[in-house]
Design a protein around this motif. Structure first.
Motif, mmCIF file in Angstrom:
data_model
loop_
_atom_site.group_PDB
_atom_site.id
_atom_site.type_symbol
_atom_site.label_atom_id
_atom_site.label_comp_id
_atom_site.label_asym_id
_atom_site.label_seq_id
_atom_site.Cartn_x
_atom_site.Cartn_y
_atom_site.Cartn_z
ATOM 1 N N TRP A 1 -24.772 94.606 13.064
ATOM 2 C CA TRP A 1 -25.043 95.761 13.913
ATOM 3 C C TRP A 1 -24.893 97.097 13.172
ATOM 4 C CZ3 TRP A 1 -20.969 92.408 15.342
ATOM 5 C CH2 TRP A 1 -21.289 91.409 16.277
ATOM 6 N N VAL A 2 -24.630 97.027 11.859
ATOM 7 C CA VAL A 2 -24.301 98.212 11.062
ATOM 8 C C VAL A 2 -25.280 98.406 9.910
ATOM 9 C CG1 VAL A 2 -22.535 99.241 9.537
ATOM 10 C CG2 VAL A 2 -21.846 98.090 11.660
ATOM 11 N N THR A 3 -25.711 97.327 9.295
ATOM 12 C CA THR A 3 -26.648 97.391 8.177
ATOM 13 C C THR A 3 -27.919 96.625 8.548
ATOM 14 O OG1 THR A 3 -25.843 95.396 7.055
ATOM 15 C CG2 THR A 3 -24.694 97.464 6.584
ATOM 16 N N GLY A 4 -28.884 96.648 7.623
ATOM 17 C CA GLY A 4 -30.158 96.007 7.894
ATOM 18 C C GLY A 4 -31.095 96.944 8.639
ATOM 19 N N ASP A 5 -32.398 96.800 8.401
ATOM 20 C CA ASP A 5 -33.412 97.563 9.124
ATOM 21 C C ASP A 5 -34.762 96.891 8.880
ATOM 22 O OD1 ASP A 5 -34.170 98.328 6.529
ATOM 23 O OD2 ASP A 5 -33.243 100.306 6.689
ATOM 24 N N ILE A 6 -35.844 97.494 9.382
ATOM 25 C CA ILE A 6 -37.137 96.843 9.219
ATOM 26 C C ILE A 6 -37.603 96.857 7.772
ATOM 27 C CG2 ILE A 6 -37.941 97.115 11.591
ATOM 28 C CD1 ILE A 6 -39.503 99.553 10.731
ATOM 29 N N ASP A 7 -37.080 97.794 6.969
ATOM 30 C CA ASP A 7 -37.445 97.792 5.552
ATOM 31 C C ASP A 7 -36.752 96.664 4.804
ATOM 32 O OD1 ASP A 7 -39.164 99.996 5.701
ATOM 33 O OD2 ASP A 7 -37.490 101.402 5.509
ATOM 34 N N SER A 8 -35.435 96.562 4.954
ATOM 35 C CA SER A 8 -34.703 95.532 4.214
ATOM 36 C C SER A 8 -35.066 94.127 4.684
ATOM 37 C CB SER A 8 -33.191 95.759 4.330
ATOM 38 O OG SER A 8 -32.759 95.671 5.675
ATOM 39 N N TYR A 9 -35.539 93.997 5.930
ATOM 40 C CA TYR A 9 -35.936 92.680 6.448
ATOM 41 C C TYR A 9 -37.441 92.429 6.354
ATOM 42 C CZ TYR A 9 -31.732 90.390 8.172
ATOM 43 O OH TYR A 9 -30.534 89.714 8.246
ATOM 44 N N THR A 10 -38.170 93.319 5.708
ATOM 45 C CA THR A 10 -39.612 93.110 5.579
ATOM 46 C C THR A 10 -39.946 91.807 4.850
ATOM 47 O OG1 THR A 10 -40.383 95.372 5.878
ATOM 48 C CG2 THR A 10 -41.658 94.009 4.378
ATOM 49 N N PRO A 11 -39.322 91.474 3.720
ATOM 50 C CA PRO A 11 -39.646 90.181 3.091
ATOM 51 C C PRO A 11 -39.371 88.994 4.005
ATOM 52 C CG PRO A 11 -38.483 91.595 1.542
ATOM 53 C CD PRO A 11 -38.381 92.259 2.878
ATOM 54 N N ALA A 12 -38.247 89.002 4.712
ATOM 55 C CA ALA A 12 -37.902 87.884 5.590
ATOM 56 C C ALA A 12 -38.883 87.775 6.748
ATOM 57 C CB ALA A 12 -36.478 88.043 6.118
ATOM 58 N N CYS A 13 -39.310 88.909 7.310
ATOM 59 C CA CYS A 13 -40.254 88.867 8.433
ATOM 60 C C CYS A 13 -41.650 88.475 7.969
ATOM 61 C CB CYS A 13 -40.278 90.217 9.132
ATOM 62 S SG CYS A 13 -38.795 90.548 10.099
ATOM 63 N N ASP A 14 -42.023 88.872 6.757
ATOM 64 C CA ASP A 14 -43.296 88.431 6.205
ATOM 65 C C ASP A 14 -43.296 86.911 6.032
ATOM 66 O OD1 ASP A 14 -45.905 89.149 4.785
ATOM 67 O OD2 ASP A 14 -44.869 88.038 3.220
ATOM 68 N N THR A 15 -42.184 86.375 5.544
ATOM 69 C CA THR A 15 -42.043 84.923 5.422
ATOM 70 C C THR A 15 -42.105 84.251 6.786
ATOM 71 O OG1 THR A 15 -40.739 85.101 3.392
ATOM 72 C CG2 THR A 15 -40.481 83.074 4.665
ATOM 73 N N LEU A 16 -41.426 84.849 7.774
ATOM 74 C CA LEU A 16 -41.438 84.299 9.125
ATOM 75 C C LEU A 16 -42.861 84.231 9.672
ATOM 76 C CD1 LEU A 16 -39.855 83.364 11.667
ATOM 77 C CD2 LEU A 16 -39.566 85.779 12.258
ATOM 78 N N ALA A 17 -43.635 85.270 9.443
ATOM 79 C CA ALA A 17 -45.014 85.279 9.912
ATOM 80 C C ALA A 17 -45.848 84.215 9.211
ATOM 81 C CB ALA A 17 -45.633 86.662 9.710
ATOM 82 N N ASP A 18 -45.740 84.153 7.895
ATOM 83 C CA ASP A 18 -46.581 83.221 7.134
ATOM 84 C C ASP A 18 -46.219 81.762 7.390
ATOM 85 O OD1 ASP A 18 -48.162 85.151 6.036
ATOM 86 O OD2 ASP A 18 -47.165 85.182 4.090
ATOM 87 N N LEU A 19 -44.920 81.449 7.452
ATOM 88 C CA LEU A 19 -44.517 80.050 7.569
ATOM 89 C C LEU A 19 -44.620 79.513 8.992
ATOM 90 C CD1 LEU A 19 -41.528 79.728 5.064
ATOM 91 C CD2 LEU A 19 -43.983 79.440 4.689
#
Length: 302
Positions: free
Chosen positions: A73-91
């Motif tokens: 709830w303190v760190t992380g954002d849409i930039d730092s999670y962009t690789p993970a979300c791109d993977t989520l979309a593709d896989l």
């Protein structure tokens, strides 16, 4: 395993440095991704909530995965999670919408939760605007603190009389409030709270920044395992990591949902550490998790 453990940090003093490091590690040219950015108005009109939408290389499903990132709830954002979300979309072959909710300590509880709730409610009430033909195609997904937010958003939607999503995917979620090894009811806190990817001290620091008032930390909207009523919740896939201090509380939440009459699938990834959803695509825990995620998405959405 300890070679991959995060360096020990003082979260309450170093959270801004952690944020910068996360962004640097994720700083891959955006031309690699099929993304678009938008913003939704908050319910009170005081700010906008950024949302990043990821298109898969090959769309194989009609589902929209509404993603809430981890980071205590303190760190992380849409930039730092962009690789993970791109993977989520593709896989998965699904469109993914990642919510950039407000972070503590600048915006403590319930600010980030209300942002996630707002986006989920708007999507469920107007699925066409969200790009799907039916609200049953909207799936809440979250990892760690994001898994906590997904679970609590589902509770809030039912409590406030709004449509509840048909499905949710909770990845090693935070569901309890007590992570002290001397008082926690869960063995995984004592067995894995001091040596691997995430420590009990760090979780306690994150929680203190997110919820400064100790009296509120056991509130079900912070610790959903404390909820008295878990009925009418989404069909749930709950994935935990064997070597994660949050393993037992995540599985306890899955059992509590099941006992309340909900459909729950639980899967523990052996030898996995906290945070595996952000690993490279070749990593075994990530591949194993996506086998379960894809099988779950192939099931009956209702």
């Amino acid at each position: 395993m300890r070679l991959f453990a995060a360096p020990r940090v003082n979260v309450q003093e170093d959270y801004e440095q952690i944020r910068r490091l996360q962004r640097q590690l994720a700083a891959i040219p955006t031309s690699r991704y099929q993304i678009s950015d938008l913003a939704l108005d908050a319910a009170d009109g005081t700010h906008q909530i950024p949302v990043r939408v990821f298109q898969p290389q090959e769309k194989r499903r009609d589902d929209l995965l509404l993603f809430f990132h981890g980071g205590g709830w303190v760190t992380g954002d849409i930039d730092s999670y962009t690789p993970a979300c791109d993977t989520l979309a593709d896989l998965t072959g699904c469109v993914v919408a990642s919510v950039d909710y407000r972070l503590a300590p600048e915006h403590p509880f319930p600010a980030g939760l209300e942002d996630c709730y707002r986006v989920a409610r708007l999507a469920l009430e107007d699925p066409a605007r969200a790009g799907v033909d039916d609200a049953s195609r909207i799936v809440l997904v979250g990892d760690s603190a994001g898994g906590n937010l997904a679970a609590v958003v589902s509770l809030l939607l039912r409590e406030r009389g709004h449509r509840v999503p048909s499905r949710q995917i909770l990845l090693y979620p935070v569901t309890n409030w007590d992570h002290h090894p001397e008082t926690s009811p869960f063995d995984s806190v004592r067995d894995h709270g001091s040596d691997y990817r995430l420590t009990d001290a760090e979780v306690r620091d994150y929680l203190e920044l997110y919820v400064p008032d100790p009296a509120l930390r056991s509130d079900p909207h912070v610790a959903p395992l404390m909820a008295d009523d878990l009925t009418r919740q989404p069909k749930t896939l709950l994935i935990t990591a064997e070597l994660d201090l949050l393993c037992d509380e995540g599985e306890a939440y899955g059992l509590a949902l099941r006992e309340a009459g909900n459909t729950v699938e639980m899967y523990r990834i052996d030898g996995a550490l906290h945070g595996f959803i952000t690993l490279p695509r070749f990593a075994r825990p990530l591949r194993e998790a996506y086998q379960q995620i894809n099988a779950f998405l192939d099931g009956d959405p209702t």
